[in-house]
Design an enzyme around this catalytic site. Sequence first.
Site, mmCIF file in Angstrom:
data_model
loop_
_atom_site.group_PDB
_atom_site.id
_atom_site.type_symbol
_atom_site.label_atom_id
_atom_site.label_comp_id
_atom_site.label_asym_id
_atom_site.label_seq_id
_atom_site.Cartn_x
_atom_site.Cartn_y
_atom_site.Cartn_z
ATOM 1 N N HIS A 106 36.755 39.398 35.837
ATOM 2 C CA HIS A 106 35.818 38.278 35.527
ATOM 3 C C HIS A 106 36.512 37.082 35.969
ATOM 4 O O HIS A 106 37.758 36.962 35.637
ATOM 5 C CB HIS A 106 34.768 37.664 34.392
ATOM 6 C CG HIS A 106 34.194 36.394 34.339
ATOM 7 N ND1 HIS A 106 33.392 36.808 35.675
ATOM 8 C CD2 HIS A 106 34.257 35.484 34.149
ATOM 9 C CE1 HIS A 106 32.519 35.218 35.004
ATOM 10 N NE2 HIS A 106 32.852 34.184 34.763
ATOM 11 N N ASN A 112 35.511 44.261 32.771
ATOM 12 C CA ASN A 112 35.423 44.038 32.845
ATOM 13 C C ASN A 112 36.367 43.216 33.975
ATOM 14 O O ASN A 112 36.880 42.504 32.607
ATOM 15 C CB ASN A 112 33.677 43.340 33.129
ATOM 16 C CG ASN A 112 33.278 42.451 34.214
ATOM 17 O OD1 ASN A 112 33.489 42.679 35.938
ATOM 18 N ND2 ASN A 112 32.849 41.413 34.529
HETATM 19 C C1 GAR Z 1 36.523 39.341 41.786
HETATM 20 O O1 GAR Z 1 37.206 37.788 42.608
HETATM 21 C C2 GAR Z 1 36.385 39.552 40.264
HETATM 22 O O2 GAR Z 1 37.108 38.580 39.458
HETATM 23 C C3 GAR Z 1 34.380 39.116 40.481
HETATM 24 O O3 GAR Z 1 34.270 39.635 42.129
HETATM 25 C C4 GAR Z 1 35.449 40.086 43.226
HETATM 26 C C5 GAR Z 1 35.957 40.658 43.363
HETATM 27 O O4 GAR Z 1 36.644 40.909 44.765
HETATM 28 N N1 GAR Z 1 34.282 39.271 39.453
HETATM 29 C C6 GAR Z 1 32.984 38.845 39.304
HETATM 30 O O5 GAR Z 1 32.364 37.728 39.715
HETATM 31 C C7 GAR Z 1 31.506 39.619 38.634
HETATM 32 N N2 GAR Z 1 30.734 38.723 37.450
HETATM 33 P P1 GAR Z 1 36.923 42.355 44.641
HETATM 34 O O6 GAR Z 1 35.865 43.365 45.595
HETATM 35 O O7 GAR Z 1 38.287 42.060 46.352
HETATM 36 O O8 GAR Z 1 37.841 43.119 43.941
#
Ligand code: GAR
Length: 214
Positions: free
Chosen positions: A108, A106
């Site tokens: 994060h 994952n």
């Molecule tokens: C990213 O910033 C990722 O780190 C976060 O969601 C975003 C997805 O961006 N993930 C979380 O918050 C998981 N808990 P993306 O859809 O453009 O890849």
Amino acid sequence: MTIRLAILASGRGSNLQAILDAIAAGTLDARVVGVFSDRPDAQALQRVPEALRWSRTPKSFANRAAFDAALADAVAASAPDWVVCVGYMRILGAAFVQRFHGRVLNIHPSLLPKYKGLHTHQRALEAGDAWHGASVHFVVPELDAGAVIAQARIAVEPTDDADALAARVLTVEHPLLLHVLGLATAGRLAESAGHALVDGQRLYTPLPLPLNPT
Ligand code: GAR
């Protein structure tokens, strides 16, 4: 060896796009074998051909375990080497994690163990942190608690609000994720007894990115 990646995503999918771009550029020896979502309207799904898309609405299942089981069956059918959560916003149940044990990653948006869960950028600002960033870790049933493999740090600017900070963190997320997937493609990454191993050696601190900061 070309590794098979199952991608779990709930939203925009910019991290997925970074993976697809690296594969197309020949810098990541991998193949995306499926994109799986709990949000049928997720933009991430549109980034791959229809044959690779799977999405279901959790509400249409009797309970969380039933949704997770359907997701796990679909992921297993794609025969992935690794399962990669990129903006997947549901907690994976223990049965799912167990089924793909040691092969679920994952990304994060915080310097774990700080700010597990949601609103990480706002929380970093409210705490007055000088540094913020992103982590790639192994997934365990407890939220955002698995062994951290690598982290990328950025300095918090006085002018940052949560959106500006999120946008700048995202620019380091993509190379961070690709670096970790590069270790996976090279067969250098593993998990054992709750620890991340690189080249068979336990990591006592996350790998920093960039690897050679100036
Ligand atoms: C990213 O910033 C990722 O780190 C976060 O969601 C975003 C997805 O961006 N993930 C979380 O918050 C998981 N808990 P993306 O859809 O453009 O890849």
